[in-house]
Write an enzyme that holds these catalytic residues in place. Structure first.
Site, PDB file in Angstrom:
ATOM      1  N   ASP B 536       0.817  -1.197   0.000  1.00  0.00           N
ATOM      2  CA  ASP B 536       0.000   0.000   0.000  1.00  0.00           C
ATOM      3  C   ASP B 536       0.861   1.262   0.000  1.00  0.00           C
ATOM      4  OD1 ASP B 536      -1.312  -0.369   3.376  1.00  0.00           O
ATOM      5  OD2 ASP B 536       0.537   0.612   2.665  1.00  0.00           O
ATOM      6  N   ASP B 580      -5.917   2.204  -1.275  1.00  0.00           N
ATOM      7  CA  ASP B 580      -4.577   2.348  -1.828  1.00  0.00           C
ATOM      8  C   ASP B 580      -3.810   1.035  -1.773  1.00  0.00           C
ATOM      9  OD1 ASP B 580      -4.622   2.346   0.927  1.00  0.00           O
ATOM     10  OD2 ASP B 580      -2.761   3.518   1.083  1.00  0.00           O
TER      11      ASP B 580
END
Lengths: 119, 673
Positions: B536, B580
């Site tokens: 991420d 994300d």
């Protein structure tokens, strides 16, 4: 007036016609239609103009219709005229015509009377 | 009035009235044998009943449609003449309604039965003809086979005989021969060498010249063949056998009387044998044999005309001379026709070639109308209707489609039709055929979707077809009817929907559930070495908060495109699993995934505007020797990612046993696919 009385008045065969057409309904329908059948008029015109062949066809057709409707008396006089014309004898046909004319008027008149009663 | 009465009596039928003879004829022309029955009066204007009958007789109408005469006339001569002209019944005036109805119904029934019987007889004749043709071909083939000939010899003879005979008849303008005689002679010509069956193979296939003794034996084949055939007494009356006997015995006679076995001279030799002799010589000269090479056409004709190869009827020779320029082409054409005949029976082929019976039939006029209609609809909807019969093996397609696909309206043996097979690939064709073969009368419908190439364009089509079965017991598979639909538009719509269901709309990467499905599938198929990378974006929330969501989106797009560039080929799976977070699933690397991981990690770091992009990654790598499943991989990668973040972000961690008891609370992803 009934259909039977009408047939008796014009020398037709009520029994034959109703048995062939399976009753009065069709017989009435076609008897009324006969009022407008043009064969008689065609025969009259053809005889007047000396058209033997046209007269023969018209007389023959009239005879056929009479047979189908069992108008025996009118049919017989139509048949006599037809045979004279088949032989090409327009003079004889003309001589026979008044008889046919009388029967035709009688027949038409009676049917019109019947129709009047039906309406 | 009389017609009105009849019409009333027959009101259950559809009635067309004509008020005179000419109108009657016109109606008969217009409606043809869609008219089931004619009631005809004698006395009519313009043309009388007999004149109508005579005209219809001349056109053969009275054989197809029953005529009933209606008349007050019933003199015997009149009735007789009417029957002579082909009326089937008489109805006399005055009509009796019931009688008219019954007569009409009976006549109609009779004609229907008769027509059905005629159809049955026709079918039987066809069957018989094909069987006997097949037998003759088997016989002639045996002889050829033993002769070591190519199998084309008999076909060539047959073709040449047909060509020569047609020319000959044209030339002598004789009505002695009919076209069926040509057919019989052609068929019989197949058997000309049947006597060779009794000649020893050493002589038959001797490469060198025959000795005089051997030649004497060879010569016997003519008489032997004729004997064999003439001894089949039970078939003595068969024209085919009589002609074949003549041909066998006399196809080596010469016009000058110097031939064998009987030394017949001139027109003592039947024309059938003369023609076969000429055809035999021509084919022998132009074909390769064990003892000689093939001669060119011109040379062969020249030799024959010069009398170097025997003596022939001068009329036949002039036929050959006149045909000479066209002979090679005619021979090829006729041979092809004959081969097609062998495949599927003569009569049917004639039907196809001339469209004779078909087109003149007025039922076809109706069909034609119907076809125009369906063609129009087909074109509007891009649908193709087709029909296949097993026997003969013919496919028919609607005429719009025939033009559109360039296949033609009818073609034989679809499995051999290259044009069709290049449109519908052989593979798909066999899949479809297999599906059809597996149908039953109870379950006759199949569907098949595949891609076809039409005029260079690939299109998705759906075929819906129904197998047709005979009424016999057990039922026989007789053909197929079906429809092909263009489903290209629908297909791309579905593809589009499928794409949207499996991909992330922002980055175009796979979405989470599609990625998990794929990973599971790869694991199940026993993928070699593989590794699951979870990553991420560091401080993504900050980026979103300080630069806005569209900036956040561009960061995600940047990551996605870098990821796509840094994985290898199509095997690796890249997905955005939410927010994300991304997945990369590496499959089948060589030694150790570290290099690849490093490359990915480096590629993702960079700057967008003022924001420094960096990622944290957790990797779970397994090899085949361990048991694993997606859940284990996920859990391990997640723990490694947790550790990477805990230790200050912007780095990657490989999972190892020491992380076993770490519990991720950063990654909120749980595994509920």
């Amino acid at each position: 007036m009934t259909l039977l009385q009408c047939y008796e008045a014009i020398g037709g065969n009520y029994k034959s016609v109703t048995s062939r057409f399976g009753g009065e309904r069709l017989t009435l329908k076609f008897a009324f239609k006969f009022i407008d059948d043009p064969s008689y008029k065609e025969l009259e015109d053809a005889l007047a103009s000396g058209d033997t062949e046209g007269a023969f066809r018209a007389a023959h057709t009239l005879k056929g219709v009479c047979q189908n409707l069992s108008f025996d008396k009118l049919g017989n006089s139509a048949s006599a005229v037809t045979e004279a014309l088949r032989a090409g004898n327009i003079v004889e046909a003309k001589a026979l015509f008044p008889e046919l004319e009388r029967n035709y008027r009688e027949t038409i008149g009676t049917i019109q009377e019947l129709r009047g009663a039906e309406l | 009035m009389n017609r009105a009465i009849l019409a009333e009596i027959l009101k259950n039928y559809e009635i067309i009235e004509a008020k005179n003879g000419q109108e009657a004829i016109d109606s008969l022309h217009e409606y043809g044998d869609r008219i089931s029955l004619v009631l005809l009066d004698y006395v009519m204007p313009v043309k009388n009943g007999f004149e109508v009958l005579q005209a219809m007789n001349d056109e053969g109408m009275t054989e197809k449609i029953p005529f009933i005469m209606i008349s007050a006339e019933n003199s015997p001569s009149y009735v007789e003449q009417a029957f002579d002209l082909g009326v089937i019944d008489f109805i006399t005036r005055p009509f009796d309604a019931l009688m008219v109805q019954h007569r009409v119904a009976n006549t109609l029934q009779l004609y229907t039965k008769q027509k059905r019987l005629a159809d049955m007889v026709e079918e039987q004749i066809l069957k018989r003809e094909r069987q006997s043709n097949t037998l003759v071909h088997i016989l002639s083939h045996i002889v050829e086979f033993r002769n070591g000939e190519s199998g084309m010899h008999v076909l060539h003879i047959q073709a040449l005989v047909k060509i020569f005979l047609q020319k000959f008849l044209q030339k002598i303008r004789s009505h002695r021969f009919l076209s069926e005689d040509i057919e019989i002679i052609c068929m019989a010509s197949c058997l000309h060498d049947i006597g060779k069956i009794a000649i020893p193979t050493e002589i038959l296939n001797k490469p060198g010249r025959l000795t005089d003794e051997e030649f004497e034996i060879m010569k016997k084949h003519a008489a032997i063949g004729a004997d064999m055939l003439s001894k089949m007494e039970q078939h003595n009356d068969e024209p085919l056998l009589k002609v074949a006997t003549d041909i066998c015995r006399w196809h080596h006679e010469r016009y000058d009387g110097k031939g064998y076995p009987d030394g017949l001279k001139g027109d003592q030799i039947p024309i059938s044998a003369q023609v076969v002799a000429l055809a035999d010589v021509y084919d022998a000269l132009t074909s390769k044999r064990v003892y000689k090479d093939a001669l060119p056409h011109d040379k062969a004709v020249k030799m024959i005309l010069n009398g170097e190869c025997g003596a022939f009827n001068p009329v036949l020779l002039s036929c050959l001379e006149e045909l000479s320029d066209d002979l090679e082409r005619l021979l090829a054409e006729t041979t092809n026709e004959l081969m097609a005949d062998r495949q599927s029976g003569k009569i049917i082929n004639d039907l196809f070639r001339n469209n004779g019976i078909n087109r003149s039939d007025s039922a076809v006029a109706l069909l034609e109308k119907e076809r125009t209609r369906s063609d129009f609809i087909d074109e509007m909807t891009e649908e193709v209707e087709f029909e296949y019969t097993v026997d003969p093996p013919v496919v028919k397609i609607s005429s719009w489609a025939a033009e559109y696909t360039g296949l033609g309206e009818e073609f034989y043996s679809p499995e051999k039709n290259e044009k069709m097979l290049s449109s519908l690939s052989p593979d798909e064709y066999y899949k479809l055929v297999t599906k059809l073969r597996n149908t039953t009368p109870e379950n006759p419908v199949v569907e098949h979707e595949c891609r076809v190439t039409i005029n260079g364009h690939r299109k998705w089509i759906r075929i819906v077809a129904k197998s047709i079965w005979s009424n016999e017991d057990p039922p026989r598979y007789t053909g197929v009817i079906g429809k092909m639909m263009n489903i290209d538009a629908m297909k791309s719509l579905i593809d589009n929907l499928e794409y949207r269901a499996t991909h992330d709309s922002l980055t175009g990467l796979l979405n989470r559930s599609a990625a998990i499905d794929l990973i599971r599938e790869k694991l199940k198929n026993g993928a070699e070495k593989c590794a699951l990378i979870m990553l991420d974006v560091d401080f993504f929330k900050t980026a979103n908060d300080s630069y806005g969501h569209s900036f956040g989106d561009s960061v995600l797009k940047h990551i996605a495109s870098r990821l796509r560039q840094s994985v290898r080929g199509k095997n690796d799976i890249v997905a955005r699993v939410g927010g994300d977070e991304f997945f990369v699933f590496l499959v089948g690397y060589r030694e150790n995934p570290e290099n690849i991981v490093k490359r990915i990690f480096t590629a993702l770091n960079g700057k967008i505007g003022d924001f420094t992009v960096s990622v944290s990654m957790g990797i779970a790598a397994y090899d085949k020797t361990l048991h694993y499943n997606y859940e284990d991989l996920f859990l391990s990668a997640d723990r490694a990612l947790y550790c990477a973040k805990q230790s200050g972000r912007s780095q990657y961690y490989f999972y190892d046993k020491s992380m076993e008891h770490t519990f991720s609370n950063i990654s909120p992803i749980d595994d509920q696919s």
